[in-house]
Scaffold this motif. Structure first.
Motif, PDB file in Angstrom:
ATOM      1  N   SER A  21       0.828  -1.197   0.000  1.00  0.00           N
ATOM      2  CA  SER A  21       0.000   0.000   0.000  1.00  0.00           C
ATOM      3  C   SER A  21       0.861   1.245   0.000  1.00  0.00           C
ATOM      4  CB  SER A  21      -0.887   0.020   1.242  1.00  0.00           C
ATOM      5  OG  SER A  21      -1.764  -1.078   1.242  1.00  0.00           O
ATOM      6  N   HIS A  69      -3.821   3.749  -1.752  1.00  0.00           N
ATOM      7  CA  HIS A  69      -3.992   2.783  -2.835  1.00  0.00           C
ATOM      8  C   HIS A  69      -3.370   1.463  -2.392  1.00  0.00           C
ATOM      9  CE1 HIS A  69      -5.061   5.915  -5.818  1.00  0.00           C
ATOM     10  NE2 HIS A  69      -4.257   6.670  -5.076  1.00  0.00           N
ATOM     11  N   ILE A 100      -0.783   5.958 -11.534  1.00  0.00           N
ATOM     12  CA  ILE A 100      -1.639   6.790 -10.661  1.00  0.00           C
ATOM     13  C   ILE A 100      -1.093   8.215 -10.621  1.00  0.00           C
ATOM     14  CG2 ILE A 100      -2.358   7.167  -8.259  1.00  0.00           C
ATOM     15  CD1 ILE A 100      -2.355   4.027  -8.022  1.00  0.00           C
TER      16      ILE A 100
END
Ligand code: FES
Length: 157
Positions: free
Chosen positions: A132, A140, A151
């Motif tokens: 994460s 995320h 991202i």
């Protein structure tokens, strides 16, 4: 000693006023200032000490003790990879190493061009979906290098 700019001083006073009713407001005040200013400017410390009736050493000690308090302006993108146990067990260390290479920035540093601050964190409450990371404040999961970069790129466009 230098003084904070008038807008920064006004921000500090308004945050302190909003939290003055708390018994020990320093941590909350520092978090609120960082949320709004992006970091804790050194020049804020004497003003905060005066406003909260603390010593400068008290304020400085808290700012320097907690790694979450940034003392320099962050990059335009901030990536904080979780390095706690659950994320480590699914590849967080490899992700950190790969991101350091891909971004050209070591953990704890900001790129020279101000594009990216790369940092670490120890648990984002997303342990079941590791590795994460928090990217510009959003958590995320199930990340790899390509996904982190995608991202970042999507947020920039
Ligand atoms: S250990 Fe990484 S989110 Fe909890």
């Amino acid at each position: 000693m230098t003084h904070p700019t008038p807008p920064l001083a006004q921000l500090v006073r308004s945050v302190v006023d909003a939290h003055r009713h708390l018994r020990a407001p320093l941590l909350v005040v520092l978090q609120a200032i960082q949320d709004r200013a992006g970091y804790i400017d050194e020049e804020v410390i004497p003003l905060l000490a005066t406003e909260l009736n603390l010593s400068r050493a008290d304020v400085h000690g808290v700012v320097t003790f907690y790694r979450d308090f940034r003392r320099e302006p962050p990059g335009r993108t901030t990536i904080r990879v979780c390095r706690a146990e659950a994320c480590q067990s699914v590849g967080a260390e490899q992700l950190v190493a790969a991101l350091e290479r891909a971004l050209g920035v070591k953990v704890g540093q900001t790129a020279d061009d101000g594009s990216t601050t790369f940092d670490q964190v120890f648990c984002l409450g997303n342990c079941a979906l590791g590795p994460s990371a928090q990217i510009n404040g959003q958590v995320h999961g199930r990340l790899d290098t390509d996904r982190v970069l995608a991202i970042v790129q999507a947020q920039a466009s």
